[in-house]
Design an enzyme around this catalytic site. Structure first.
Site, PDB file in Angstrom:
ATOM      1  N   GLU A   1     -12.737   2.314   2.677  1.00  0.00           N
ATOM      2  CA  GLU A   1     -12.232   2.525   4.053  1.00  0.00           C
ATOM      3  C   GLU A   1     -12.758   4.019   4.672  1.00  0.00           C
ATOM      4  OE1 GLU A   1      -7.702   1.092   5.297  1.00  0.00           O
ATOM      5  OE2 GLU A   1      -7.829   2.800   3.716  1.00  0.00           O
TER       6      GLU A   1
ATOM      7  N   HIS B   1      -8.223   1.073  -2.339  1.00  0.00           N
ATOM      8  CA  HIS B   1      -8.728   1.635  -1.175  1.00  0.00           C
ATOM      9  C   HIS B   1      -9.540   2.717  -1.891  1.00  0.00           C
ATOM     10  CE1 HIS B   1      -6.707  -0.274   2.601  1.00  0.00           C
ATOM     11  NE2 HIS B   1      -7.900  -1.117   1.805  1.00  0.00           N
TER      12      HIS B   1
ATOM     13  N   ASP C   1      -4.580   3.891  -2.791  1.00  0.00           N
ATOM     14  CA  ASP C   1      -5.674   4.419  -1.719  1.00  0.00           C
ATOM     15  C   ASP C   1      -5.757   5.912  -2.146  1.00  0.00           C
ATOM     16  OD1 ASP C   1      -6.569   5.643   0.430  1.00  0.00           O
ATOM     17  OD2 ASP C   1      -6.210   4.219   1.755  1.00  0.00           O
ATOM     18  N   THR C   2      -7.061   6.076  -2.531  1.00  0.00           N
ATOM     19  CA  THR C   2      -7.357   7.565  -2.981  1.00  0.00           C
ATOM     20  C   THR C   2      -7.125   8.534  -1.801  1.00  0.00           C
ATOM     21  OG1 THR C   2      -9.651   7.303  -2.392  1.00  0.00           O
ATOM     22  CG2 THR C   2      -8.907   6.835  -4.703  1.00  0.00           C
ATOM     23  N   TYR C   3      -7.291   8.262  -0.702  1.00  0.00           N
ATOM     24  CA  TYR C   3      -6.892   9.176   0.507  1.00  0.00           C
ATOM     25  C   TYR C   3      -5.568   9.690   0.419  1.00  0.00           C
ATOM     26  CZ  TYR C   3      -5.614  10.726   5.284  1.00  0.00           C
ATOM     27  OH  TYR C   3      -5.199  11.567   6.380  1.00  0.00           O
ATOM     28  N   HIS C   4      -4.496   8.598   0.227  1.00  0.00           N
ATOM     29  CA  HIS C   4      -3.091   8.871   0.288  1.00  0.00           C
ATOM     30  C   HIS C   4      -2.864   9.327  -1.093  1.00  0.00           C
ATOM     31  CE1 HIS C   4      -2.622   6.770   3.997  1.00  0.00           C
ATOM     32  NE2 HIS C   4      -3.340   5.901   3.458  1.00  0.00           N
TER      33      HIS C   4
ATOM     34  N   GLU D   1       2.915   8.385   7.129  1.00  0.00           N
ATOM     35  CA  GLU D   1       2.855   7.088   7.466  1.00  0.00           C
ATOM     36  C   GLU D   1       3.675   6.231   7.090  1.00  0.00           C
ATOM     37  OE1 GLU D   1      -1.210   5.895   6.914  1.00  0.00           O
ATOM     38  OE2 GLU D   1      -1.907   8.060   7.613  1.00  0.00           O
TER      39      GLU D   1
ATOM     40  N   GLU E   1       0.708  -1.341  -0.003  1.00  0.00           N
ATOM     41  CA  GLU E   1      -0.178   0.082   0.097  1.00  0.00           C
ATOM     42  C   GLU E   1       0.883   1.303  -0.039  1.00  0.00           C
ATOM     43  OE1 GLU E   1      -2.686   0.518   3.024  1.00  0.00           O
ATOM     44  OE2 GLU E   1      -3.909   1.938   2.162  1.00  0.00           O
TER      45      GLU E   1
END
Ligand code: MN
Length: 295
Positions: A241, A206, A180-183, A153, A147
């Site tokens: 998520e 994600h 992951d779209t958030y990141h 992080e 990921e």
């Protein structure tokens, strides 16, 4: 068709028998294909009971985790590398027991804020461990997802391009990139292009909003996300998520910095997310098919 998943933290903070059954039952009730179980501490998961519940409610599963400082396989420290390899092997044995198809997350470093860049020797050590983990996972048909997360992080994989390079160095067909779209919203200049550039290396996805709450309630351009997935021909799981202070896993919520209450009702949140992802993927596939048509 992509399988749709939901992260267990939408429902529960721990994995007691009652929490396990509730999270699995509620995910299945909404029609999700899989539940992603948080495996930071694999010893807290009763594999036999979890398998029984997954069978009872007829739903699939995946697992995710991040390593910690004492198990950091990118540290260049032999003891921590050995502990990290043992932790990942332990997760694989639980994954095999419960029938998980994917093990993903920050498997290549600690899941924490770093104050220094990684060293080349540390990266090489992480790649060696992940090659052994990938080979072991392959024997059970498990895909490993590395990921890509934001700079606060990890210090190893912050962009899709870095992850593609890293996964190529591992060099196994079942060790893939997990986006992951958030990141991505924090680190990628162009989210759609980053997805497309992963191509067949993309193995897990994600979907999370910029504030980690309801999809559509933040600033991510999901039309471009879905378009990128359609153009890339991505066939793997898409897992929703989301985190709120309404559901707390002390370890995970603390590292992620979940201090605000973004929602109370996980069922309403997860129902909305499923409709949002299905509608978005459907229109992206239709638009892609139209653009490919030769008149
Ligand atoms: Mn994620």
């Amino acid at each position: 068709m992509n399988k749709l998943g939901v992260h267990a933290l939408v429902w529960v903070g721990g994995w007691s028998h009652a929490e396990c059954e509730r999270a699995i039952a509620q995910s299945a009730e909404l029609g999700y294909d899989l539940i992603e179980i948080a495996a930071l501490d694999p010893s807290a998961i009763d594999g036999a009971f979890t398998r029984k519940m997954l069978d009872r409610y007829k739903i699939g599963t995946t697992m995710s985790l991040g390593l910690d400082d004492s198990t950091d396989i990118s540290s260049g420290d032999r003891d921590r590398q050995a502990r990290g390899e043992a932790r990942l092997m332990q997760v694989l044995s639980v994954a095999r027991e419960i029938g998980a198809t994917h093990v993903c997350g920050i498997l290549y470093s600690a899941f924490q804020k770093y104050f220094k860049p990684p060293t080349e020797a540390g990266i090489a050590g992480s790649i060696d461990v992940l090659r052994r983990i990938g080979e072991k996972a392959d024997k059970s048909g498990i895909t490993i997802g590395l990921e890509v997360v934001n700079r606060y992080e990890t210090n190893v994989l912050n962009t899709a391009a870095q992850a593609v390079g890293f996964a190529k160095r591992v060099g196994l067909p079942n060790v893939k990139v997990h986006l992951d779209t958030y990141h991505m919203n924090i680190e990628e200049a162009d989210i759609e292009a980053a997805i497309i550039e992963c191509g067949p290396m993309l193995g897990y996805f994600h979907i999370g909003e910029s504030g980690r709450g309801y999809l559509g309630a933040g600033n991510i351009d999901f039309d471009r996300v879905f378009r990128g997935l359609a153009k890339a021909g991505y066939q793997g799981p898409i897992t929703f998520e989301s985190f709120s202070s309404a559901v707390v896993n002390e370890q995970l919520s603390g590292i992620l910095g979940i201090w605000r209450n973004l929602w109370e009702d996980g069922a309403d949140l997860a129902r909305h997310a499923k409709g949002f992802i299905e509608a978005g993927m459907k229109s992206a596939h239709e638009a892609h098919a139209r653009s490919m048509r030769v008149d």
